[in-house]
Design a protein around this motif. Structure first.
Motif, PDB file in Angstrom:
ATOM      1  N   ASP A 180      52.460  -2.702 -11.068  1.00 51.22           N
ATOM      2  CA  ASP A 180      52.197  -1.632 -12.022  1.00 51.22           C
ATOM      3  C   ASP A 180      51.231  -1.839 -12.832  1.00 51.22           C
ATOM      4  O   ASP A 180      50.642  -2.833 -13.093  1.00 51.22           O
ATOM      5  CB  ASP A 180      53.603  -1.415 -12.629  1.00 51.22           C
ATOM      6  N   GLU A 181      51.043  -0.626 -13.619  1.00 55.65           N
ATOM      7  CA  GLU A 181      49.731  -0.470 -14.574  1.00 55.65           C
ATOM      8  C   GLU A 181      49.972  -1.508 -15.756  1.00 55.65           C
ATOM      9  O   GLU A 181      49.180  -1.909 -16.240  1.00 55.65           O
ATOM     10  CB  GLU A 181      49.353   0.743 -15.014  1.00 55.65           C
ATOM     11  N   ASP A 182      51.252  -1.744 -15.758  1.00 59.22           N
ATOM     12  CA  ASP A 182      51.626  -2.493 -17.118  1.00 59.22           C
ATOM     13  C   ASP A 182      52.076  -3.878 -16.571  1.00 59.22           C
ATOM     14  O   ASP A 182      52.708  -4.720 -17.244  1.00 59.22           O
ATOM     15  CB  ASP A 182      52.809  -1.891 -18.023  1.00 59.22           C
ATOM     16  N   SER A 183      51.911  -4.127 -15.329  1.00 57.65           N
ATOM     17  CA  SER A 183      52.046  -5.512 -14.769  1.00 57.65           C
ATOM     18  C   SER A 183      50.962  -6.584 -15.054  1.00 57.65           C
ATOM     19  O   SER A 183      49.831  -6.162 -15.189  1.00 57.65           O
ATOM     20  CB  SER A 183      52.264  -5.437 -13.163  1.00 57.65           C
ATOM     21  N   ALA A 184      51.240  -7.781 -15.341  1.00 59.65           N
ATOM     22  CA  ALA A 184      50.519  -8.839 -15.556  1.00 59.65           C
ATOM     23  C   ALA A 184      50.567 -10.175 -14.805  1.00 59.65           C
ATOM     24  O   ALA A 184      51.878 -10.420 -14.897  1.00 59.65           O
ATOM     25  CB  ALA A 184      50.077  -8.916 -16.936  1.00 59.65           C
ATOM     26  N   SER A 206      51.883  10.390 -16.963  1.00 63.48           N
ATOM     27  CA  SER A 206      52.696  11.668 -16.891  1.00 63.48           C
ATOM     28  C   SER A 206      53.897  11.876 -17.845  1.00 63.48           C
ATOM     29  O   SER A 206      53.989  13.029 -18.228  1.00 63.48           O
ATOM     30  CB  SER A 206      52.962  12.044 -15.676  1.00 63.48           C
ATOM     31  N   SER A 207      54.663  10.867 -18.014  1.00 64.45           N
ATOM     32  CA  SER A 207      55.837  11.025 -18.973  1.00 64.45           C
ATOM     33  C   SER A 207      55.713  10.354 -20.563  1.00 64.45           C
ATOM     34  O   SER A 207      56.144  11.261 -21.227  1.00 64.45           O
ATOM     35  CB  SER A 207      56.962  10.033 -18.342  1.00 64.45           C
ATOM     36  N   TYR A 208      54.775   9.635 -20.520  1.00 63.59           N
ATOM     37  CA  TYR A 208      54.578   9.088 -22.017  1.00 63.59           C
ATOM     38  C   TYR A 208      53.391   9.440 -22.470  1.00 63.59           C
ATOM     39  O   TYR A 208      53.209   9.101 -23.637  1.00 63.59           O
ATOM     40  CB  TYR A 208      54.735   7.676 -21.990  1.00 63.59           C
ATOM     41  N   GLY A 209      52.269   9.820 -21.829  1.00 66.25           N
ATOM     42  CA  GLY A 209      51.118  10.095 -22.338  1.00 66.25           C
ATOM     43  C   GLY A 209      49.905   8.934 -22.548  1.00 66.25           C
ATOM     44  O   GLY A 209      49.065   9.091 -23.403  1.00 66.25           O
ATOM     45  N   ARG A 210      50.392   7.641 -22.356  1.00 65.42           N
ATOM     46  CA  ARG A 210      49.855   6.609 -22.614  1.00 65.42           C
ATOM     47  C   ARG A 210      48.589   6.555 -22.025  1.00 65.42           C
ATOM     48  O   ARG A 210      48.462   7.050 -20.631  1.00 65.42           O
ATOM     49  CB  ARG A 210      50.741   5.433 -22.682  1.00 65.42           C
ATOM     50  N   LEU A 223      45.108   4.278 -17.740  1.00 66.57           N
ATOM     51  CA  LEU A 223      43.809   3.509 -17.034  1.00 66.57           C
ATOM     52  C   LEU A 223      43.489   2.137 -17.802  1.00 66.57           C
ATOM     53  O   LEU A 223      43.060   1.302 -17.186  1.00 66.57           O
ATOM     54  CB  LEU A 223      42.647   4.573 -17.327  1.00 66.57           C
ATOM     55  N   LYS A 224      43.613   2.141 -18.982  1.00 63.58           N
ATOM     56  CA  LYS A 224      43.409   0.989 -19.789  1.00 63.58           C
ATOM     57  C   LYS A 224      44.294  -0.056 -19.376  1.00 63.58           C
ATOM     58  O   LYS A 224      43.879  -1.312 -19.431  1.00 63.58           O
ATOM     59  CB  LYS A 224      43.361   1.146 -21.437  1.00 63.58           C
ATOM     60  N   LEU A 225      45.606   0.209 -19.372  1.00 62.20           N
ATOM     61  CA  LEU A 225      46.609  -0.871 -18.804  1.00 62.20           C
ATOM     62  C   LEU A 225      46.217  -1.234 -17.200  1.00 62.20           C
ATOM     63  O   LEU A 225      46.214  -2.559 -17.118  1.00 62.20           O
ATOM     64  CB  LEU A 225      48.062  -0.116 -18.874  1.00 62.20           C
ATOM     65  N   LEU A 226      45.599  -0.178 -16.488  1.00 62.41           N
ATOM     66  CA  LEU A 226      45.483  -0.732 -15.074  1.00 62.41           C
ATOM     67  C   LEU A 226      44.403  -1.656 -15.074  1.00 62.41           C
ATOM     68  O   LEU A 226      44.349  -2.617 -14.315  1.00 62.41           O
ATOM     69  CB  LEU A 226      45.307   0.651 -14.358  1.00 62.41           C
ATOM     70  N   GLN A 227      43.152  -1.464 -15.980  1.00 63.78           N
ATOM     71  CA  GLN A 227      42.357  -2.202 -16.035  1.00 63.78           C
ATOM     72  C   GLN A 227      42.555  -3.594 -16.262  1.00 63.78           C
ATOM     73  O   GLN A 227      42.145  -4.691 -15.980  1.00 63.78           O
ATOM     74  CB  GLN A 227      41.077  -1.513 -16.791  1.00 63.78           C
TER      75      GLN A 227
END
Length: 141
Positions: A124-128, A11-15, A18-22
């Motif tokens: 988070d979606e960008d966690s790994a 919502s803030s960055y427009g990135r 979904l791809k990051l979440l996957q």
């Protein structure tokens, strides 16, 4: 339960969230869930349609995983809040960001407890998870 807040587009960055979440879910499955079948909960604000949910759930393997719509009171601005243009640093911290912060500081505990969980781990979606975790994090807690 392991909890994600899922969205298609940030919502803030427009990135492409979904791809990051996957990618995050794949790393979680490969390095943790393949050994420890803890439950997964994907919270969302209504943007994740059934087809998208099924795409993500297909990545979770044998784990018990589900999507849950964030309760309405955490998807809207509180009644006593000032108009968005009068928020402190309103141009820096969007309404979506503020909803997320409010959810994770206040609402998440009611949600996970209401689903029968005593502990939660936020992803988070960008966690790994970059290497195998050999112990169960919830048993450790």
């Amino acid at each position: 339960v392991i909890v994600y807040l899922a969205q298609k587009r940030h919502s803030s960055y427009g990135r492409n969230s979904l791809k990051l979440l996957q990618s995050s879910v794949r790393s979680l499955v490969a390095n943790y869930l393949n050994k420890h079948c803890d439950d997964l909960m994907f919270l969302h604000y209504g943007e994740m349609d059934r087809a998208t949910q099924n795409e993500v759930l297909a990545l979770t393997g044998d784990a018990s995983a589900r999507f849950l719509l964030v309760p309405a009171n955490y998807r809207t601005t509180p009644v006593r809040a000032p108009a968005q243009d009068r928020w402190l640093q309103h141009e820096r911290f969007s309404a979506g960001y503020r909803h997320m912060i409010r959810l994770y500081t206040i609402g998440i505990w009611e949600i996970v407890s209401g689903c029968g969980y005593e502990y939660m781990m936020r992803m988070d979606e960008d966690s790994a998870i970059l290497s195998p975790i050999t112990y169960n994090v919830f048993s450790y807690m």
